[in-house]
Write an enzyme that holds these catalytic residues in place. Structure first.
Site, PDB file in Angstrom:
ATOM      1  N   HIS A  39       0.429  -0.279 -10.340  1.00 16.99           N
ATOM      2  CA  HIS A  39      -0.399  -1.118  -9.457  1.00 16.99           C
ATOM      3  C   HIS A  39      -0.838  -2.393 -10.188  1.00 16.99           C
ATOM      4  O   HIS A  39      -2.025  -2.692 -10.316  1.00 16.99           O
ATOM      5  CB  HIS A  39      -1.619  -0.344  -8.957  1.00 16.99           C
ATOM      6  CG  HIS A  39      -2.177  -0.896  -7.673  1.00 16.99           C
ATOM      7  ND1 HIS A  39      -2.808  -0.115  -6.742  1.00 16.99           N
ATOM      8  CD2 HIS A  39      -2.201  -2.167  -7.170  1.00 16.99           C
ATOM      9  CE1 HIS A  39      -3.198  -0.866  -5.723  1.00 16.99           C
ATOM     10  NE2 HIS A  39      -2.833  -2.120  -5.960  1.00 16.99           N
ATOM     11  N   GLU A  77      -2.800   7.524  -5.745  1.00 15.91           N
ATOM     12  CA  GLU A  77      -3.087   6.908  -7.049  1.00 15.91           C
ATOM     13  C   GLU A  77      -4.333   7.494  -7.688  1.00 15.91           C
ATOM     14  O   GLU A  77      -5.291   7.780  -6.995  1.00 15.91           O
ATOM     15  CB  GLU A  77      -3.261   5.392  -6.869  1.00 15.91           C
ATOM     16  CG  GLU A  77      -1.990   4.687  -6.426  1.00 15.91           C
ATOM     17  CD  GLU A  77      -2.183   3.176  -6.307  1.00 15.91           C
ATOM     18  OE1 GLU A  77      -3.139   2.621  -6.909  1.00 15.91           O
ATOM     19  OE2 GLU A  77      -1.379   2.544  -5.619  1.00 15.91           O
ATOM     20  N   ARG A 123       0.851  -1.187   0.000  1.00 21.47           N
ATOM     21  CA  ARG A 123       0.000   0.000   0.000  1.00 21.47           C
ATOM     22  C   ARG A 123       0.890   1.242   0.000  1.00 21.47           C
ATOM     23  O   ARG A 123       1.893   1.297   0.722  1.00 21.47           O
ATOM     24  CB  ARG A 123      -0.912   0.026   1.237  1.00 21.47           C
ATOM     25  CG  ARG A 123      -2.018  -1.025   1.234  1.00 21.47           C
ATOM     26  CD  ARG A 123      -3.082  -0.706   0.188  1.00 21.47           C
ATOM     27  NE  ARG A 123      -4.201  -1.635   0.221  1.00 21.47           N
ATOM     28  CZ  ARG A 123      -4.300  -2.737  -0.514  1.00 21.47           C
ATOM     29  NH1 ARG A 123      -3.302  -3.073  -1.334  1.00 21.47           N
ATOM     30  NH2 ARG A 123      -5.366  -3.513  -0.440  1.00 21.47           N
TER      31      ARG A 123
END
Length: 338
Positions: A300, A282, A253
């Site tokens: 990601h 993000e 994360r």
């Protein structure tokens, strides 16, 4: 809406109304449409907060992903029919589990599906950052490579170096298994120490404090969940404890790392590089990270395999079906109120 679903009632006495917030693998969407009164998202435009609010007021089951914030306010706005949040993915930090429990809304996830996929990507960066792979790729693509030279683009050897693993759960252990084959020494920090037999299997050394692990690691890789206790746990102080020339990999994360402190450590040369698949804001990525010659910036994609995404979708369906039939879903997530 999609084609008419099969006749299924169970718990509700009617076919469950299921809203899916993102476009999923075709086989998954086809099965959802067969089994449920499913509202899909073939255009894959992320739901706005307003659209999410509309969805929870009319559906029996919401299928969100990590891009959706299911907070206490949204859950409070839910209609009386919302009884299940069947999240696509292993993480649940985007869902207020306590607020859901207070409303007697069951929450499920899809654990274990992405373990190997994420571990594979972490290993790509564990290898790629010390060996300066990003710099090499850019050198060739720029047309400026002048050929082999004895001292050109020298990286760091992996064998004999210490890989520090923060979070020794399923993914952390999968990384340790892969890293041992490369000759890396394994050290780890975890909320609970692993059994001695598991440590022997990985040849892993337990560090009771995170500070001790950070000091010992040549490469630090993060595999912890995001919560109040882990927020920016890799901060300026801990980055300063890392060995000069060490590197950081984060596939967990973005909020685990103080991004400003990380950039400062990279720009000063204290860290040799970083491998990042996640970011605090993000999809925005700080341009300083993109510019740095030895930061691998990925979008990601830790879980981005066709097999994993399809398996995760099928787990969502299994959870909904068990719930609709009046049984406890196999992947129910319990809150602190449970």
């Amino acid at each position: 809406m999609n084609s008419a679903p099969q006749n299924q009632s169970g718990r509700l006495g009617r076919i469950p109304r299921v809203t899916v917030t993102r476009h999923l693998e075709p086989a998954v969407e086809e099965r959802l449409a067969q089994l449920f009164d499913a509202t899909l998202n073939p255009g894959d435009r992320p739901y706005t907060s307003e659209r999410l609010r509309e969805a929870v007021q009319t559906c029996d089951v919401l299928v969100p992903t990590v891009t959706d914030t299911i907070d206490a306010d949204l859950i409070a706005a839910a209609g009386p029919d919302l009884r299940l949040i069947a999240s696509f993915g292993a993480g649940t930090d985007h869902i207020d589990l306590d607020a859901a429990a207070k409303r007697k809304i069951i929450v499920t996830n899809t654990p274990s599906v992405f373990t190997d996929d994420t571990a594979d990507l972490a290993m790509a960066m564990i290898i790629g950052v010390p060996r300066r792979v990003r710099e090499g790729v850019e050198l060739v693509r720029s047309g400026e490579w002048s050929g082999w030279a004895p001292t050109a683009l020298l990286g760091r050897k992996l064998a004999g170096k210490t890989l520090g693993i923060v979070g020794m759960g399923r993914i952390g252990q999968a990384v340790a298994h892969r890293a041992r084959a490369l000759g890396l020494e394994i050290a780890y920090h975890n909320r609970k120490r692993l059994p001695e037999a598991v440590e022997r299997m990985f040849g892993a050394t337990y560090c009771e404090s995170l500070d001790d692990l950070v000091r010992s690691a040549d490469i630090l890789t993060l595999h912890s969940p995001a919560n109040a206790g882990s927020l920016r746990m890799i901060d300026a102080r801990r980055l300063s404890l890392m060995k000069p020339g060490s590197s950081l990999v984060n596939t967990a994360r973005g909020d685990l790392v103080d991004q400003e402190a990380l950039i400062a450590a990279l720009e000063s040369g204290h860290l040799a590089g970083a491998g990042l698949d996640v970011y605090p804001d993000e999809p925005q990525v700080d341009p300083r990270l993109i510019r740095h010659p030895n930061v691998m910036t990925l979008p990601h994609i830790g879980s981005a395999t066709r097999e994993g995404r399809e398996d995760s979708g099928m787990k969502v369906i299994a959870n909904i079906r068990m719930w609709a039939d009046g049984h406890r879903p196999p992947d129910q997530v319990l809150s602190g109120l449970a």
